[in-house]
Write an enzyme that holds these catalytic residues in place. Structure first.
Site, short mmCIF file in Angstrom:
data_model
loop_
_atom_site.label_atom_id
_atom_site.label_comp_id
_atom_site.label_asym_id
_atom_site.label_seq_id
_atom_site.Cartn_x
_atom_site.Cartn_y
_atom_site.Cartn_z
N GLU A 115 13.69 7.86 -3.72
CA GLU A 115 13.71 9.29 -3.33
C GLU A 115 14.91 10.00 -3.92
O GLU A 115 16.00 9.43 -3.94
CB GLU A 115 13.77 9.39 -1.80
CG GLU A 115 12.47 8.98 -1.16
CD GLU A 115 12.51 9.03 0.37
OE1 GLU A 115 13.41 9.69 0.95
OE2 GLU A 115 11.63 8.41 0.96
N ARG A 121 9.89 3.09 4.97
CA ARG A 121 10.83 3.22 3.86
C ARG A 121 10.09 2.93 2.58
O ARG A 121 9.30 1.98 2.51
CB ARG A 121 12.01 2.25 4.01
CG ARG A 121 13.09 2.69 5.00
CD ARG A 121 13.89 3.88 4.49
NE ARG A 121 14.92 4.30 5.41
CZ ARG A 121 14.77 5.23 6.37
NH1 ARG A 121 13.61 5.84 6.53
NH2 ARG A 121 15.78 5.55 7.16
N HIS A 142 9.23 13.07 2.80
CA HIS A 142 9.97 12.43 3.90
C HIS A 142 10.15 13.38 5.09
O HIS A 142 11.27 13.74 5.45
CB HIS A 142 11.34 11.92 3.39
CG HIS A 142 11.88 10.79 4.23
ND1 HIS A 142 12.64 9.77 3.72
CD2 HIS A 142 11.79 10.52 5.55
CE1 HIS A 142 12.99 8.93 4.67
NE2 HIS A 142 12.48 9.37 5.82
C1 DGY Z 1 14.83 7.70 9.92
O1 DGY Z 1 15.40 8.13 10.92
O2 DGY Z 1 15.03 6.57 9.49
C2 DGY Z 1 13.87 8.60 9.24
O3 DGY Z 1 13.42 8.10 8.05
C3 DGY Z 1 14.47 9.97 9.08
O4 DGY Z 1 13.42 10.85 8.85
#
Ligand code: DGY
Length: 324
Positions: free
Chosen positions: A271, A242, A289
């Site tokens: 983002e 993240r 992402h």
């Molecule tokens: C998640 O599932 O947390 C991912 O970041 C999605 O791509």
């Protein structure tokens, strides 16, 4: 006679397999635009929902839960990360939250490995040379990168994705160390030949640091100016977890001043915005992402989220409730 049909609101586009499974048993309202649903529209649509199937772009907070109403039983997030969900607010309202662990492990580890190769071997930079039609020629010293064989990968957060990356790195001839709240099973440490280190030692001794911990108030800016100061000047940072785990402004500074050698990012603090300081740097690879972005993985994520919602609406236990 079957169970009465419930109202299920899917807040963003998901693969048809997930939608069809829900429609077979319930009345489904689905947002069918690739852009995230505007907040006011979302608040309107969730009214009366028994189940919400949400994407990571939707903030599931007290306001949204209250807009849905007291009959709401489950928020099934189509993501493994659930930092978009206010867990205390769910608990206060007896709403179950689920996520999609396991099904995106391999695809996300693939992207982390790809970023390791792209950054150390300057692959995106090389591609830009061709696309911008700069003159180039094979040369002994042309665009030299760094080999990864025998280098140490330091994994921050040794969950399923961290382990899957460790396996890949091992097969590329890297050694692996990790930092995690708990040690992984001794058999796994043996299999991967990896040691658990504290964060300070991990940062100071790794050639590549890859972030795989969940985002929470505890991990906010875990990798910031202090971490960059601790890292080796020839080290690389990879983030597929993240964005806000990394202080993006501090990263831009560390990259532009040569404090670290490079970075590969699949996630960003705000983002879809990216710190402007990163955009002109050649020593950072920026991906939008894409960690779980394969047809197979996104289908499995949607199907698992649907199965969670169906189970709870039937009165069964969810398959993958979030731990928090
Ligand atoms: C998640 O599932 O947390 C991912 O970041 C999605 O791509």
């Amino acid at each position: 006679m079957g169970l009465p049909r419930s109202r299920v609101v899917i807040t963003g586009m998901i693969p048809e397999e997930g939608v069809a499974a829900l429609r077979a048993e319930h009345d489904v309202v689905a947002w069918d635009d690739a852009q995230p649903i505007p907040r006011d529209e979302l608040l309107r649509r969730v009214a009366g929902a028994d189940a919400l199937v949400t994407l990571l772009t939707e903030k599931v907070d007290a306001e949204l839960l209250d807009a849905a109403g007291p009959q709401l039983r489950i928020v099934a997030n189509v993501a493994v990360g659930y930092n978009n969900i206010d867990m205390p607010a769910c608990r206060e309202r007896n709403v179950i939250a689920t996520n999609t662990p396991g099904v995106l492990t391999e695809s996300t580890a693939d992207v982390a490995m790809a970023l390791i190769l792209m950054t150390t071997r300057r692959l995106a930079e090389g591609e830009r040379v061709i696309r911008s039609q700069q003159p180039w020629q094979w040369g002994m010293f042309f665009m030299l990168g760094t080999g990864i064989q025998g280098r140490r990968l330091g994994i921050v957060g040794m969950g399923q994705i961290g382990v899957a990356l460790a396996r890949r790195a091992k097969s590329f001839g890297m050694t692996v160390a990790y930092s995690n709240r708990r040690a992984v099973a001794p058999q796994l440490e043996d299999e991967l030949g990896c040691a658990r280190l504290d964060m300070g030692e991990l940062l100071a001794t790794s050639d590549i640091v890859s972030v795989h911990c969940p985002y929470s108030s505890e991990t906010h800016h875990l990798i910031g100016a202090e971490a960059f100061a601790a890292m080796r000047p020839n080290a690389f940072l990879i983030n597929t977890a993240r964005g806000p785990v990394v202080d993006e402004a501090a990263l831009a500074d560390a990259l532009s001043t040569g404090r670290i050698a490079g970075a590969g990012l699949d996630v960003f603090e705000n983002e879809p915005a990216v710190d402007p300081g990163l955009l002109d740097l050649d020593n950072v690879v920026l991906l939008p992402h894409l960690g779980s972005a394969t047809i197979e993985t996104r289908t499995a994520m949607a199907t698992l989220a649907a199965r969670n919602a169906l189970a709870v609406l039937r009165g069964d236990a969810p398959l993958t409730p979030v731990a928090g």
